[in-house]
Design a protein around this motif. Sequence first.
Motif, PDB file in Angstrom:
ATOM      1  N   ALA A 265     -22.045 -31.698   2.244  1.00 46.04           N
ATOM      2  CA  ALA A 265     -23.386 -31.425   2.767  1.00 46.04           C
ATOM      3  C   ALA A 265     -23.411 -29.970   3.229  1.00 46.04           C
ATOM      4  N   LEU A 266     -24.411 -29.218   2.747  1.00 46.40           N
ATOM      5  CA  LEU A 266     -24.556 -27.808   3.099  1.00 46.40           C
ATOM      6  C   LEU A 266     -25.899 -27.621   3.795  1.00 46.40           C
ATOM      7  N   SER A 267     -25.875 -26.960   4.946  1.00 49.67           N
ATOM      8  CA  SER A 267     -27.114 -26.735   5.683  1.00 49.67           C
ATOM      9  C   SER A 267     -28.056 -25.848   4.869  1.00 49.67           C
ATOM     10  N   SER A 268     -29.346 -25.965   5.145  1.00 50.86           N
ATOM     11  CA  SER A 268     -30.342 -25.241   4.358  1.00 50.86           C
ATOM     12  C   SER A 268     -30.211 -23.730   4.491  1.00 50.86           C
ATOM     13  N   ASP A 269     -29.642 -23.248   5.596  1.00 53.84           N
ATOM     14  CA  ASP A 269     -29.442 -21.810   5.776  1.00 53.84           C
ATOM     15  C   ASP A 269     -28.048 -21.347   5.378  1.00 53.84           C
ATOM     16  N   LEU A 273     -21.105 -26.146   6.671  1.00 51.85           N
ATOM     17  CA  LEU A 273     -20.690 -26.998   5.555  1.00 51.85           C
ATOM     18  C   LEU A 273     -19.939 -28.193   6.114  1.00 51.85           C
ATOM     19  N   ALA A 274     -20.287 -29.390   5.637  1.00 44.32           N
ATOM     20  CA  ALA A 274     -19.595 -30.612   6.038  1.00 44.32           C
ATOM     21  C   ALA A 274     -18.991 -31.265   4.805  1.00 44.32           C
ATOM     22  N   SER A 275     -17.826 -31.846   4.981  1.00 44.77           N
ATOM     23  CA  SER A 275     -17.136 -32.488   3.862  1.00 44.77           C
ATOM     24  C   SER A 275     -16.500 -33.797   4.334  1.00 44.77           C
ATOM     25  N   LEU A 284     -15.973 -30.001   9.479  1.00 46.69           N
ATOM     26  CA  LEU A 284     -17.061 -29.038   9.592  1.00 46.69           C
ATOM     27  C   LEU A 284     -16.500 -27.635   9.424  1.00 46.69           C
ATOM     28  N   TRP A 285     -17.196 -26.831   8.618  1.00 51.57           N
ATOM     29  CA  TRP A 285     -16.726 -25.488   8.289  1.00 51.57           C
ATOM     30  C   TRP A 285     -17.820 -24.461   8.568  1.00 51.57           C
ATOM     31  N   SER A 286     -17.398 -23.290   8.974  1.00 46.53           N
ATOM     32  CA  SER A 286     -18.302 -22.138   8.976  1.00 46.53           C
ATOM     33  C   SER A 286     -18.319 -21.584   7.560  1.00 46.53           C
TER      34      SER A 286
END
Length: 537
Positions: A265-269, A273-275, A284-286
Motif C-alpha cells: 500500500a502506497l500513500s497518495s502523496d 509505504l506499507a508492506s 512501514l517505510w519512509s
Amino acid sequence: MASSSKLPGTTAKKSILTPVMTLQGHESHFATWPVESDDLEVKDVSYISYFPDGKQMISGSRDKTIRRWDLRKGKEIKEAREVCENIEAVGVSKDGRWVVTADGMELKVSEVKTGIVRTFHEDNWINCIDISADSTLLAGGSSNGSVWIWNLDTGKLELVAGPFQCNEYVNALRFSADSRKLAVVSDLTCLQVWDVQAQKLVVTRESLSVIYSPIFWTTTHKSIVAASCFTVNSPDTTIYELDTSTLEPVGDPFQGHTSFIDDLALSSDCVLLASAGADNTIKLWSFESRQLLASFDVQVPDSLILSPDSSQLAYTTRDDTKIYVCNIPANILASIDHANETSRDLAKLLNSDATRHAVHHRPPISVISPVPRPLTATIHPPQPVFLGFLRKLLHSSRMDAVHPIRTNEPRSPLDFPATAPLPRPLVNPHEILLITPAPPTTQSSAPASTTFKSRLSSWWPLQTDHASPAIVDVPLAQAKERNAAAGAPRKNDEWIPDEDHVSTPPSPNPDSRQQTTAGQVKTNAGEHGSSRSCFCF
C-alpha cells in the motif's frame, strides 16, 4: 522520487498493532478453487478499500458478499450489501461516485448516490480491475492475458482501448496518475507498461520470481513500485522502484522482509509505504529515504490498505474474517520528515565536491604581532629606504580611498589618513627632511596649494636607474590634527613639533645633502610606544 542514498543499518523495533476498530460481519466459507471442497474452510476477506472521504470502507469476500462499512459507527451499512457469486476484485472511484466489482465474467458498476447497479457481461473471466485517478476510465485484466479499458464516466462502460494482449493470466494492473499509461503484471512474472492512447507496448521485463502483490505508480509518473526479484543476486523479499522507460531499479531497494511479500500500500502523496509479508510482519517505510520506520507482528496478514490521509492502516488476515483498523502512531508519522531530511543531507554529502576531490586549504594568514622587532643588521642607502617607506605610506593612503580635494570645496585637515602604523625609520627624520606646514586652505577659485607630490619631485629627484614608485596626490595637513586623527599619543616636549620648527627646505641637488651613515641612526621609545619613532611630514 528516487532516493540516491540509504541510511545504513536502519532497523525498526518490532511491536504489535493495536486496532482502534474491528469490523465483523463476513463469514468463513469452503474452498471452491482450484477444486470445490467441503473440508477446506477458508477464513479471509481478500478485498478492502477506503472511500475517498475516509468515512466509509467497502470489502469483498468469498462468502459471496460485498459489504459497506460506516467507520464513524464501526458498523455495516446493511442496505448497501450486495451478493456476488465469484468476487475477484472490488474498487471505489476517486470521486466516490462508483463502486466496481469483478464477478467472474461480469462487471458490476454501482452508483453510490442512487444505488443503481449496472451489470455488463464479458466473454472472459475478469481477474483484476483499476479505476483511473480522474474516475473516468476502468481497466480490467482477464485470465487469457487480455486487458480492456472502458469509459466509466457515464457508467455505461463504453470500450475505448484494447484489448492489449499480454501473457497469460493478468493478475495486477494500475493506471498512471495522468491516465496515459497502464502498468500490467501477467503470468505472475511479466511486468509491462502500455501507452493507453497509442495502444502500444512501451517496455516489458521478466521478474525472477512471482509478483504476488499489487503495483503502484509514483506521483512523478516516471517510476513504478513493485515487490519481486528484479536483480540476479537479490532475494524475492525486496521492494523496488523501477524506471518506467526501462523498468530498471531506481535508487536503493526496500529490504527487511524475510519471506515473500503478499500486499503493498502506497500513500497518495508517495510519502509512506506499507508492506505485508509471509514472515508474519507488517512494515512501514519512509518512501523517499527507504528507512524502515516500524515493524509489527501480525499473524498471516492478507490484505492491506492506507486511509486517504495516511493516518490509519487497515488489514485482514487468513486466520479470521475480521477487518482491523489501526491508527498509525504519531511518532512514526513525525519521524518521516526527519528520515527524509537526513537522507537528503546524506545524499548531498555523498554527492558534494568534498567527497569527490581532495580539499586544498589555503595557508593560514599570519597576524603581525605588535611586539617591536629588532633592527636588521643590513643598512641600505638612504634613498631606497626612503622610497620603500614612501611606497608603504602611499599604499596605505590608496587603501583609505583618499579623494582629491576640489578647488571649490574647503579642504579638511583630517583628509590625510594616518591609521596605518609607520615603519621604523633607519635615519633621524629631522636630519632628512623638515617641512614648514602649509596653512589651511580656504575655499577659493584659485589653483590648489602645492601638493606633496610636487614638493617631493622638486626636492628629491629619483634616479633614472630605479623604477619609479606610484605617487598619488595627498593633501597636506598639520601634524597635530593628523596625529589626532590617527589616535597618536600627545607630543613629547623633548621633540620639536613640525609647526614650531622653521627651516629652509633642503637643496634639490642630492649631491649637496649630507649623507647619513649607519652610525647616525637613532631610536626613540617615546610615547608612540613599542620603540617606534614618529615620522611626520
